[in-house]
Design a protein around this motif. Structure first.
Motif, PDB file in Angstrom:
ATOM      1  N   GLU A 137       0.870  -1.169   0.000  1.00  0.00           N
ATOM      2  CA  GLU A 137       0.000   0.000   0.000  1.00  0.00           C
ATOM      3  C   GLU A 137       0.905   1.216   0.000  1.00  0.00           C
ATOM      4  O   GLU A 137       2.092   1.117   0.300  1.00  0.00           O
ATOM      5  N   ILE A 138       0.366   2.376  -0.340  1.00  0.00           N
ATOM      6  CA  ILE A 138       1.259   3.528  -0.482  1.00  0.00           C
ATOM      7  C   ILE A 138       1.518   4.234   0.835  1.00  0.00           C
ATOM      8  O   ILE A 138       2.387   5.093   0.912  1.00  0.00           O
ATOM      9  N   THR A 139       0.774   3.864   1.884  1.00  0.00           N
ATOM     10  CA  THR A 139       1.080   4.465   3.201  1.00  0.00           C
ATOM     11  C   THR A 139       0.867   3.395   4.273  1.00  0.00           C
ATOM     12  O   THR A 139       0.137   2.427   4.045  1.00  0.00           O
ATOM     13  N   PRO A 140       1.433   3.575   5.430  1.00  0.00           N
ATOM     14  CA  PRO A 140       1.188   2.664   6.556  1.00  0.00           C
ATOM     15  C   PRO A 140      -0.298   2.613   6.898  1.00  0.00           C
ATOM     16  O   PRO A 140      -0.832   1.534   7.138  1.00  0.00           O
ATOM     17  N   THR A 141      -0.950   3.792   6.880  1.00  0.00           N
ATOM     18  CA  THR A 141      -2.381   3.840   7.195  1.00  0.00           C
ATOM     19  C   THR A 141      -3.185   2.955   6.239  1.00  0.00           C
ATOM     20  O   THR A 141      -4.107   2.250   6.633  1.00  0.00           O
ATOM     21  N   ALA A 142      -2.789   3.022   4.972  1.00  0.00           N
ATOM     22  CA  ALA A 142      -3.496   2.225   3.969  1.00  0.00           C
ATOM     23  C   ALA A 142      -3.364   0.746   4.264  1.00  0.00           C
ATOM     24  O   ALA A 142      -4.306  -0.035   4.059  1.00  0.00           O
ATOM     25  N   VAL A 143      -2.165   0.338   4.787  1.00  0.00           N
ATOM     26  CA  VAL A 143      -1.996  -1.078   5.126  1.00  0.00           C
ATOM     27  C   VAL A 143      -2.966  -1.442   6.246  1.00  0.00           C
ATOM     28  O   VAL A 143      -3.651  -2.478   6.180  1.00  0.00           O
ATOM     29  N   ALA A 144      -3.042  -0.589   7.265  1.00  0.00           N
ATOM     30  CA  ALA A 144      -3.943  -0.873   8.386  1.00  0.00           C
ATOM     31  C   ALA A 144      -5.385  -0.996   7.890  1.00  0.00           C
ATOM     32  O   ALA A 144      -6.116  -1.923   8.228  1.00  0.00           O
ATOM     33  N   LYS A 145      -5.731  -0.051   7.030  1.00  0.00           N
ATOM     34  CA  LYS A 145      -7.090  -0.062   6.482  1.00  0.00           C
ATOM     35  C   LYS A 145      -7.354  -1.356   5.707  1.00  0.00           C
ATOM     36  O   LYS A 145      -8.376  -2.003   5.857  1.00  0.00           O
ATOM     37  N   PHE A 146      -6.364  -1.718   4.910  1.00  0.00           N
ATOM     38  CA  PHE A 146      -6.489  -2.963   4.139  1.00  0.00           C
ATOM     39  C   PHE A 146      -6.788  -4.135   5.068  1.00  0.00           C
ATOM     40  O   PHE A 146      -7.671  -4.964   4.808  1.00  0.00           O
ATOM     41  N   LEU A 147      -6.044  -4.165   6.199  1.00  0.00           N
ATOM     42  CA  LEU A 147      -6.193  -5.303   7.099  1.00  0.00           C
ATOM     43  C   LEU A 147      -7.589  -5.358   7.720  1.00  0.00           C
ATOM     44  O   LEU A 147      -8.244  -6.388   7.709  1.00  0.00           O
ATOM     45  N   TYR A 148      -8.066  -4.201   8.232  1.00  0.00           N
ATOM     46  CA  TYR A 148      -9.376  -4.312   8.893  1.00  0.00           C
ATOM     47  C   TYR A 148     -10.524  -4.412   7.895  1.00  0.00           C
ATOM     48  O   TYR A 148     -11.513  -5.062   8.140  1.00  0.00           O
ATOM     49  N   VAL A 149     -10.335  -3.772   6.733  1.00  0.00           N
ATOM     50  CA  VAL A 149     -11.385  -3.915   5.704  1.00  0.00           C
ATOM     51  C   VAL A 149     -11.494  -5.367   5.261  1.00  0.00           C
ATOM     52  O   VAL A 149     -12.567  -5.915   5.082  1.00  0.00           O
ATOM     53  N   ARG A 150     -10.291  -5.982   5.158  1.00  0.00           N
ATOM     54  CA  ARG A 150     -10.306  -7.382   4.725  1.00  0.00           C
ATOM     55  C   ARG A 150     -11.099  -8.242   5.715  1.00  0.00           C
ATOM     56  O   ARG A 150     -11.925  -9.071   5.319  1.00  0.00           O
ATOM     57  N   ALA A 151     -10.889  -7.990   6.984  1.00  0.00           N
ATOM     58  CA  ALA A 151     -11.638  -8.744   7.993  1.00  0.00           C
ATOM     59  C   ALA A 151     -13.130  -8.433   7.870  1.00  0.00           C
ATOM     60  O   ALA A 151     -13.978  -9.334   7.921  1.00  0.00           O
ATOM     61  N   GLY A 152     -13.406  -7.126   7.672  1.00  0.00           N
ATOM     62  CA  GLY A 152     -14.812  -6.738   7.539  1.00  0.00           C
ATOM     63  C   GLY A 152     -15.459  -7.357   6.315  1.00  0.00           C
ATOM     64  O   GLY A 152     -16.573  -7.868   6.380  1.00  0.00           O
ATOM     65  N   VAL A 153     -14.722  -7.326   5.234  1.00  0.00           N
ATOM     66  CA  VAL A 153     -15.254  -7.912   4.005  1.00  0.00           C
ATOM     67  C   VAL A 153     -15.506  -9.400   4.194  1.00  0.00           C
ATOM     68  O   VAL A 153     -16.542  -9.930   3.799  1.00  0.00           O
ATOM     69  N   PHE A 154     -14.539 -10.012   4.835  1.00  0.00           N
ATOM     70  CA  PHE A 154     -14.690 -11.444   5.065  1.00  0.00           C
ATOM     71  C   PHE A 154     -15.960 -11.725   5.866  1.00  0.00           C
ATOM     72  O   PHE A 154     -16.755 -12.595   5.532  1.00  0.00           O
ATOM     73  N   ARG A 155     -16.129 -10.895   6.913  1.00  0.00           N
ATOM     74  CA  ARG A 155     -17.308 -11.092   7.752  1.00  0.00           C
ATOM     75  C   ARG A 155     -18.591 -10.874   6.928  1.00  0.00           C
ATOM     76  O   ARG A 155     -19.544 -11.646   7.012  1.00  0.00           O
ATOM     77  N   ASN A 156     -18.566  -9.824   6.091  1.00  0.00           N
ATOM     78  CA  ASN A 156     -19.742  -9.567   5.250  1.00  0.00           C
ATOM     79  C   ASN A 156     -19.996 -10.691   4.258  1.00  0.00           C
ATOM     80  O   ASN A 156     -21.131 -11.078   4.016  1.00  0.00           O
TER      81      ASN A 156
END
Lengths: 74, 460, 74, 74, 74, 74, 74
Positions: free
Chosen positions: B266-285
């Protein structure tokens, strides 16, 4: 001799008598004495026969056409 | 070598050299390309060893320095990139003046730096590194690892006190979607000479922990700052990691090699964090929606089957009733036809009988009429006709006789005066006996005369 | 000679007798004296036959149209 | 001649006899004396057949409409 | 002729026999003497078929609506 | 014919059998004699399938709301 | 069929299995007989994943023998 004819005389007998008389006349075998009587009888016979024929005819016509003169043909 | 020796002191020689250099080079400067083989900073002054190599062999060496004030000026012009340009191994294009110091010897004083050569060189090296990684089969290794569907345990490699590092942790732990993460931190320096080694070591160390993913973060920095992540060693250890690596190295334009070999970047550290929790959220959805649609479709399947049953049942009833009704109608028709058939049969027989009887009657009457008209009338007419014929025939016969009688009747002759004479009832004409003396009877109209023949004369 | 006919006489017999008379007449085997009688007999025979036919017709009509005169045709 | 018909006579036989009479009459092969008798017999045969038809019809009606007056035709 | 029907008779066979009789009648290929018998037999066949249909319908209704009055159609 | 259904019968097989019967009925390819039997069998199949559907639905509902009345867990 | 899930099952596999069930249903390639079972299995899979997501994870530990031949748990 030439008395009235016997009314019971039959037509055939009458005709025979008549023809007998005619033959006698033809053969001139006639007795002059009887001639007039014979002729007379012959005439009687002729009349008799004629009447017989006429009456028979009339009778037959009456039999066949009992009401002749009326319109009904039969 | 037998020559007269002209002997000077070293200082005299050095003074002469110093003077000569100053007289000839003091007002001149030169742009020189060289490789930094050593770089040092002391009290704000920078000391470099420059060299030239050819075919792996060193063909020239020279020391160079850049004084504090010059460095600051140029560094400002280059947006602070200068310290990273003055790094071991970098190629630099520097404007130098040749100086000679009697103690320190010949030195190059750096007056200016042109970074383009260094940047180009960085790119060249980066390409080289990429080529090498590819050649060694490392470049795509990370892509063969699959990111777990749920990433909860994270090995974090970065510099603890940098803002990028803090941003990452804050985003990861304070979002509204998913925070059930565990983070194992590996603190490293992300710049300077030790950075490469520390990052490599951290990657190696992280392999021994039960983490789902290794995250390498670095906040924003200059091109030269981030150059550390172009290092072959770091790329190699990322590629060889058995744990998927995600990089979050802050940069605006070019990717660093670490990004390219990582499983994901990802282009920033924040983006990596976002990727990680979104991935969990997406998985849950996804779980939820898959399950929801399974339930929904299962219910629909049942409902549609029930509908079908209702229809099937209706059809069953309908068709059955149709069959029964049709058969009832069929029977009714049969009865009707039977009725009609019987009636017609009887009627036709009756009319046949009537016809026969009337034919009997008519024929009988015809026979009678025929008999009346022909048989009886004809016969009666026949009788009549034949009878009349008979009478007629007799009348004609009688008339003939009467006429004959009339002809034969002698009375008419007698009336005319003739007489008839007979002898023995035989006409005198026919008499053949003896006339003489015979008794002759003569008949006239008036008389019958009997006389005796007295004379007979032959009539002539 | 021309007494009333035997009522038991059959039509065909009567017709035969009539035919016989016709034949007698045709063969002229009949006397003038008998002629009217024969004709009468013939007439009687014809009448007999006619009556027979009439009665047969009537009988047939009665059989076929027992209620003649009523509306029912048969 | 025209005695009562045998009650065991079949309809078809009766019809045949009737037809026979029709043909006899058509061919005029019949005496006047027998004519009325034949006609009577024909009439008897016709009546016999008609009665047979009527009784059959009645029987059939009983079969077809056992409870005459009800609505159900059978 | 019109003995009781074989209780093992199938509906289709009965219907066929019935239609055979109807066709005989339509073609008038039936004796008057046999007519009543045939009609009686037809009647038996009709009753047989009708009973079969009725009982089948009733049976089906029982199967389809075991608790008549409830809403569920099957 | 309409023996109890094999309890091992699958829903799809039952459905197929049912539809076969419906098509037979639709095409009227069935004897009146066999009709009630087929309908009975159809009924059994329908009940079988319906029970199968009901129990499956219930089972699914239990899965959806394991403790009916409580709040949906998710 | 819906035996307990293998505890070693990965989330990905669980999700994959779940989606496989979704596709089966979408393509209606599923029997009514198997439906409840499949839904049950889906439920298990979902619960499995959900537990995994929401469980308090053990601390991140050093793997004792990372190359001991045992499988890495995750």
């Amino acid at each position: 001799m030439t008395a009235k004819l016997d009314p019971k005389l039959k037509y055939d007998e009458a005709l025979e008598q008549l023809q007998e008389i005619v033959h006698l006349l033809e053969r001139k075998e006639i007795n002059i004495d009887d001639l007039a009587g014979k002729v007379k009888q012959a005439k009687l016979l002729v009349e008799f026969c004629r009447e017989k024929l006429d009456s028979t005819e009339e009778e037959i016509n009456k039999i066949i056409n009992p009401n002749d003169g009326e319109e009904k043909p039969f | 070598m037998e020559e007269k020796k002209n002997i000077f002191t070293l200082s005299a020689l050095n003074q002469s050299l110093e003077r000569f250099i100053r007289d000839n080079f003091a007002l001149k400067s030169y742009w020189v390309i060289a490789e930094i083989t050593k770089a040092q900073e002391k009290n704000g002054h920078h000391y470099l060893e420059l060299a030239d190599s050819k075919d792996g062999k060193r063909v020239a060496e020279m020391s160079a320095n850049m004084w504090f004030s010059t460095f600051n000026r140029v560094n400002n012009q280059l947006n602070g990139e200068l310290p990273t340009i003055f790094k071991h191994g970098n190629k630099v294009l520097v404007n130098v003046r040749i100086e000679f110091h009697s103690i320190y010897g010949l030195k190059l004083n750096i007056l200016d730096v042109d970074p383009t050569i260094t940047y180009g060189e960085l790119e060249r090296k980066k390409k080289e590194t990429i080529e090498r990684l590819k050649k060694e089969g490392l470049y795509n290794l990370q892509q063969e690892l699959k990111l777990p569907a749920i990433i909860k345990k994270v090995a974090l490699i970065g510099s603890v006190n940098t803002s990028g590092y803090r941003d990452f942790l804050t985003e990861l732990m304070e979002n509204r979607i998913f925070t059930n993460f565990k983070v194992k931190e590996f603190s490293v320096s992300v710049q300077g000479d030790r950075a490469t080694k520390q990052v490599v070591n951290a990657i190696h160390e992280a392999q021994e922990y039960n983490v789902d993913v290794i995250v390498i973060v670095r906040g924003g920095g200059s091109k030269m700052d981030l150059n550390v992540f172009n290092a072959y060693e770091i790329a190699k250890s990322i590629a060889e990691s058995r744990i998927p690596v995600i990089t979050g190295i802050g940069h605006e334009t070019d990717d660093v090699v670490a990004d390219l070999v990582a499983n994901k970047y990802e282009i920033t550290p924040t983006a990596v964090a976002k990727f990680l929790y979104v991935r969990a959220g997406v998985f849950r959805n996804e779980l939820q929606s898959a399950f929801d649609s399974i339930l929904k479709m299962a219910q629909q399947l049942i409902a549609s089957n029930k509908d079908e049953f209702t229809h099937t049942s209706k059809y069953l009833v309908h068709y059955t009733q149709n069959i029964i009704r049709e058969n009832n109608n069929l029977i009714k028709d049969c009865v009707h036809q039977l009725h009609i058939g019987v009636t017609e049969l009887i009627e036709s027989e009756k009319s046949k009988l009537d016809l026969s009887l009337s034919r009997v009657g008519n024929n009988a009457k015809n026979i009678i009429a025929l008999k009346k008209s022909t048989e009886l009338n004809a016969r009666l007419d026949m009788v009549h006709m034949l009878s009349m014929n008979n009478i007629e025939r007799n009348k004609i016969g009688l008339n003939n006789l009467a006429e004959l009688l009339m002809l034969l009747n002698p009375e008419e002759l007698l009336k005319k005066g003739y007489t008839i004479s007979t002898i023995n009832n035989i006409d005198v004409i026919n008499y053949e006996g003896e006339l003489d003396g015979a008794e002759l009877k003569t008949l006239s109209s008036e008389y019958l005369i009997t006389s005796k023949i007295t004379e007979v004369k032959k009539h002539e």
